[in-house]
Design a protein around this motif. Sequence first.
Motif, PDB file in Angstrom:
ATOM      1  N   LEU A   9       0.043  -0.846  -4.609  1.00 41.57           N
ATOM      2  CA  LEU A   9      -1.324  -0.336  -4.669  1.00 41.57           C
ATOM      3  C   LEU A   9      -1.306   1.069  -4.079  1.00 41.57           C
ATOM      4  O   LEU A   9      -1.288   1.257  -2.859  1.00 41.57           O
ATOM      5  N   ASN A  10      -1.296   2.052  -4.954  1.00 40.45           N
ATOM      6  CA  ASN A  10      -1.220   3.448  -4.534  1.00 40.45           C
ATOM      7  C   ASN A  10      -2.621   4.048  -4.509  1.00 40.45           C
ATOM      8  O   ASN A  10      -3.328   4.023  -5.512  1.00 40.45           O
ATOM      9  N   PHE A  11      -3.015   4.601  -3.353  1.00 43.33           N
ATOM     10  CA  PHE A  11      -4.365   5.156  -3.233  1.00 43.33           C
ATOM     11  C   PHE A  11      -4.432   6.544  -3.856  1.00 43.33           C
ATOM     12  O   PHE A  11      -4.383   7.570  -3.166  1.00 43.33           O
ATOM     13  N   ASP A  12      -4.554   6.570  -5.183  1.00 44.77           N
ATOM     14  CA  ASP A  12      -4.760   7.818  -5.917  1.00 44.77           C
ATOM     15  C   ASP A  12      -6.236   8.182  -5.782  1.00 44.77           C
ATOM     16  O   ASP A  12      -7.001   8.128  -6.745  1.00 44.77           O
ATOM     17  N   ALA A  13      -6.600   8.515  -4.569  1.00 46.82           N
ATOM     18  CA  ALA A  13      -8.010   8.744  -4.237  1.00 46.82           C
ATOM     19  C   ALA A  13      -8.107   9.893  -3.250  1.00 46.82           C
ATOM     20  O   ALA A  13      -7.178  10.170  -2.496  1.00 46.82           O
ATOM     21  N   LYS A  14      -9.245  10.562  -3.253  1.00 43.50           N
ATOM     22  CA  LYS A  14      -9.426  11.703  -2.359  1.00 43.50           C
ATOM     23  C   LYS A  14     -10.742  11.564  -1.609  1.00 43.50           C
ATOM     24  O   LYS A  14     -11.731  11.036  -2.134  1.00 43.50           O
TER      25      LYS A  14
ATOM     26  N   PHE B 293       0.819  -1.209   0.000  1.00 45.77           N
ATOM     27  CA  PHE B 293       0.000   0.000   0.000  1.00 45.77           C
ATOM     28  C   PHE B 293       0.853   1.259   0.000  1.00 45.77           C
ATOM     29  O   PHE B 293       1.903   1.337   0.639  1.00 45.77           O
ATOM     30  N   SER B 294       0.355   2.277  -0.699  1.00 46.72           N
ATOM     31  CA  SER B 294       1.020   3.570  -0.758  1.00 46.72           C
ATOM     32  C   SER B 294      -0.030   4.669  -0.661  1.00 46.72           C
ATOM     33  O   SER B 294      -1.129   4.551  -1.211  1.00 46.72           O
ATOM     34  N   VAL B 295       0.325   5.748   0.033  1.00 45.91           N
ATOM     35  CA  VAL B 295      -0.550   6.921   0.147  1.00 45.91           C
ATOM     36  C   VAL B 295      -0.061   7.981  -0.828  1.00 45.91           C
ATOM     37  O   VAL B 295       1.139   8.274  -0.897  1.00 45.91           O
ATOM     38  N   CYS B 296      -0.969   8.569  -1.596  1.00 49.06           N
ATOM     39  CA  CYS B 296      -0.572   9.617  -2.534  1.00 49.06           C
ATOM     40  C   CYS B 296      -0.605  10.973  -1.840  1.00 49.06           C
ATOM     41  O   CYS B 296      -1.468  11.254  -1.013  1.00 49.06           O
ATOM     42  N   TYR B 297       0.370  11.776  -2.191  1.00 47.99           N
ATOM     43  CA  TYR B 297       0.582  13.063  -1.534  1.00 47.99           C
ATOM     44  C   TYR B 297      -0.407  14.129  -2.008  1.00 47.99           C
ATOM     45  O   TYR B 297      -0.896  14.930  -1.223  1.00 47.99           O
TER      46      TYR B 297
ATOM     47  N   VAL C 186       1.448   2.309   6.739  1.00 47.67           N
ATOM     48  CA  VAL C 186       1.860   1.992   5.367  1.00 47.67           C
ATOM     49  C   VAL C 186       3.349   2.218   5.232  1.00 47.67           C
ATOM     50  O   VAL C 186       3.952   2.972   5.996  1.00 47.67           O
ATOM     51  N   LYS C 187       3.958   1.583   4.244  1.00 49.89           N
ATOM     52  CA  LYS C 187       5.399   1.670   4.062  1.00 49.89           C
ATOM     53  C   LYS C 187       5.820   2.530   2.881  1.00 49.89           C
ATOM     54  O   LYS C 187       7.017   2.739   2.663  1.00 49.89           O
ATOM     55  N   TYR C 188       4.838   3.030   2.101  1.00 50.73           N
ATOM     56  CA  TYR C 188       5.180   3.754   0.878  1.00 50.73           C
ATOM     57  C   TYR C 188       4.326   5.005   0.709  1.00 50.73           C
ATOM     58  O   TYR C 188       3.202   5.078   1.202  1.00 50.73           O
ATOM     59  N   TYR C 189       4.890   5.971  -0.040  1.00 46.72           N
ATOM     60  CA  TYR C 189       4.113   7.135  -0.464  1.00 46.72           C
ATOM     61  C   TYR C 189       4.559   7.523  -1.871  1.00 46.72           C
ATOM     62  O   TYR C 189       5.609   7.084  -2.348  1.00 46.72           O
ATOM     63  N   THR C 190       3.732   8.319  -2.535  1.00 42.38           N
ATOM     64  CA  THR C 190       4.021   8.783  -3.896  1.00 42.38           C
ATOM     65  C   THR C 190       3.770  10.284  -3.972  1.00 42.38           C
ATOM     66  O   THR C 190       2.972  10.832  -3.220  1.00 42.38           O
ATOM     67  N   PHE C 191       4.452  10.954  -4.919  1.00 42.71           N
ATOM     68  CA  PHE C 191       4.237  12.396  -5.044  1.00 42.71           C
ATOM     69  C   PHE C 191       4.654  12.899  -6.414  1.00 42.71           C
ATOM     70  O   PHE C 191       5.467  12.293  -7.103  1.00 42.71           O
TER      71      PHE C 191
END
Length: 439
Positions: free
Chosen positions: A339-344, A48-52, A98-103
Amino acid sequence: MAAQEEFFTGIPKIPYVPSAGPGEVMCFKHYHAEEVLMGRKMEDWLRFSVCYWHSFCGTGADPFGSPTLHRPWNEGPPMESARKRLRAAFEFFTKLGVKYYTFHDRDVAPEGSTLEESNRNLDEITDLALQLQTQTGIKVLWVTCNLFAHPRYMNGAATNPDCHVLAYAGAQVKKGLDIAKKLGAENFVFWGGREGFLSVHNTDVAAELKHMANFFKMAVKYKEKIGLKCQFLIEPKPKEPCKHQYDYDAMSVIGFLQHYGLERHFKLNIEPNHTTLAGHSYEHDIVMASALGMLGSVDSNTGSPDLGWDTDQFPMDIRNTTLVMKTIIEQGGLQPGGLNFDAKVRRESTDLEDLFIAHIGAMDAFARGLRNAVRILEDGLIAGMVKERYSSFGHGIGQKVEDGSATLEEMEAFIEQNGEPKVTSGKQEKYESIFNHYI
């Protein structure tokens, strides 16, 4: 973190409580990071990844209304708020587990009046990001460059009719790749937000496609030059903001990559909300990309098909997550993607806890999808039925078709000997009924 720097006060690290009732939403009921399924931890299957951009830069503004999400980390001068935003994000990542993030580059650091100023801002903020990554163990799943928001990119970036603009995009990507190496990003994504056209009358399609391919080749060369070890990804989208975007869907992108000899260097980052915008089913592009060995990562969101635009909602449909996870397991996992949560959160969901509730719900939905997919594959019933359906390709003339040695003359001879084929039922409803058993 120091107490004065805490943004999500009163919210502890989210626990796993499988016995929790329906009204208890600040805990995981299904996602158990350490649980082993088919020889791999759940967290390693799901990555899992959280989007910035949505979670920490989003304001809730839309074309019809002003901002509704007033976040404490977005207050103050640009660089001050950038630092606060980053600390808030890492507090969130840590508490969520979670262990990941994206930006995007412009998410983490404000754009300056010149490229040099923008790069200095990026250097300063990513110094802090590297420090926070070291402290927490949280990593960058992928970096991308925002080549669509600034007015200079209104006619595209890599496909712009003015090479001056393309050059600016190239300079921005060069810095983005440097930052990806600095932070140890496992992937780098290209999303062509404005790589397409609004009117064919003023567009040289062949030239734009060639320029975009050459732009990607420049990125590949620079990646190799600096020794950046990451996977390049392209994210398809059919439309919006352009009338037609060149990266329309998975097959369009794969065809483009193969045509220009780039298929060794890229895989796809599939966003299901974009897939449904292209008129496909939720899982379509994930399945198609995986079938051709090109599925690299997933932007895990969903949309409202009845609305017809990209709504970037959190994925909560267990059927959809089951189909996605079945494909991911069958290809052996997503690493180095995830799996990056590109969601708001919806603009009406204004409480800080709503940000946690949304991610927790989506993570649980994927955990349930993973467990369902494991049961489907371990039982083997559907796989056995599919294998039987294609069994004629395991011997005789079918085997020759399978290995590519058959000829049309042999096809004719086979029919002359065997006559009209017997039509067999596709048993669609049986497959659907069996699939529903696992949901």
